[in-house]
Write a protein that holds these residues in place. Sequence first.
Motif, PDB file in Angstrom:
ATOM      1  N   ASP A 301      14.248 -23.777  -7.041  1.00 15.38           N
ATOM      2  CA  ASP A 301      14.692 -24.961  -6.314  1.00 15.38           C
ATOM      3  C   ASP A 301      15.521 -24.611  -5.087  1.00 15.38           C
ATOM      4  N   GLU A 304      13.819 -20.249  -0.542  1.00 14.49           N
ATOM      5  CA  GLU A 304      12.998 -20.647   0.603  1.00 14.49           C
ATOM      6  C   GLU A 304      11.769 -19.758   0.748  1.00 14.49           C
ATOM      7  N   LYS A 342       6.394 -25.089  -7.053  1.00 12.18           N
ATOM      8  CA  LYS A 342       7.810 -25.465  -7.126  1.00 12.18           C
ATOM      9  C   LYS A 342       8.565 -25.068  -5.858  1.00 12.18           C
ATOM     10  N   LYS A 346       9.230 -28.491  -1.902  1.00  6.82           N
ATOM     11  CA  LYS A 346      10.530 -28.920  -1.357  1.00  6.82           C
ATOM     12  C   LYS A 346      10.423 -29.413   0.082  1.00  6.82           C
TER      13      LYS A 346
END
Length: 522
Positions: A301, A304, A342, A346
């Motif tokens: 989460d 990057e 995942k 983002k």
Amino acid sequence: MLIRFLYALTLTGLLVCSALARDKAHPRSSSSTRLGSASHLTNEAERNASYWIEKAQNTLSNKILQASQLSSERVAKNIIFFLGDGMSVHTITAARNLMGDSANQVSFEKFPYLGLSKTYCVDRQVADSACTATAYLGGVKANYGTIGVNAKVKRYDCTTGQNPDNFVESIAKWVQDAGKDAGLVTTARVTHASPAGMYAHTANRNWENDATIIENGCSAKDNVDIARQLVEWDVGKNLKVVMGGGRRHFINTTVNDEEGLAGHRTDGRNLIQDWLKEKQTNNKQAAYVWSKKGLSLVDLDKTEYLLGLFANSHCPYNGDLERTNYKLVKPSLTEMTEAAIKVLRKNNNGYFLFVEGARIDMAHHETWARISLEDTVEFSRAIELARNMTSEEDTLIVVTSDHSHTMTINGYPYRDQPITGLSNKLADDGLPFTILSYANGPGYYTAYNDKTGRSEITDDQTKDVNFEYPATVPLSSETHGGDDVGVFASGPFAQYFSGNYEQSNIPAMMARALNIGPFANI
């Protein structure tokens, strides 16, 4: 009711006539010795014509519903592009049986739209994974053995291959230019032909490190190797996720990787460290991992950029993961795909993810049919997971192959016979034969004996996962096939992928679904 009855009666008559014609055309098949007992259907409902009519009605209802929804379809936010390397239509069919029965469906066969793509290179009828990568990622057909360049570049050409005028940009660049993120997952080396199509431009697919360029008599300075292009050039270094194998092309021959295996570079570079340093310099949250445990410890989460190199060369076959302790050390294709989604999801603008089931192809080259089918089933699991993690409302999923192989399904085996075993009848020479076989490859030596002719194959032999299935022509490595391959699509603009078209049309249709790149607003 009358229409249904007449339809069922006609269908039954056609099937009976077909069966009689086949027996007349092949009289030996009725007199050959049977192997094993008669088969019994596990689904008794299949004996009734109404079962098949009802099944067809359900399919038709679904298609009518899908068609009614097209008018309100929105632009896709994300695309996940799955490539089963070497996954021919025969491979998909055989994988169904490995799962339990010929009536089964692998996950992507449930997608509403299906098409066929033509896989040839500009200079070859039967393609390799390099020229096809340029087609299905860059929209341009190229020459055999070249990646990310047009057909003006011949393989091994040291000069024209590094001329930017001959470069073909991939959909990964179009995505990045549109503010979306891009990533790749593969069970091959991340510098191998298919994944390299995302970011590389080279006259030779084998130029994965500097030493291979020098071996071919070219300058490793003028011709930047594929691993360096991944780390240094704009598209490669801006990929948010890169996972697969291939550590050896990132480290020097004097350096051992985390598993004690030496690198293949000769320029003294450690490109893994260079990748990390560049991210740190630009204040990016980046993680490099080399094991399943390491991947599990990454906070996806907050990450990057994710670089995962899980093998010195290619990742293990999925069947070997299941049969050994490798599964405790190496992530599966499904696990890598989950981690990639995942990280990429983002970005509120969306993403493009390329996922390759590479070892389907490699097992076919060895005529290891069972191992290839095992990897196909795992490939299907990864697709099912991706569909469950995303929404059909905003995510287009496209599944295809780069080329086929020469494996065929033959004989008239019973429904409940394992696809990897022997046919239920003997051949004219009185010997058994396998249901799966190849046109060429190392399995020739399984099939034939110099002294006695065709070799006798036992059922126990076919149960060995490393059994080389029979081939007609002796070759150290089985070749690709030139067949068209299937394209399966689900999500926004999935209807674009129906019909028969050039493989180079695929990125154009994906770009239109995202409304990006040279095919936006068409």
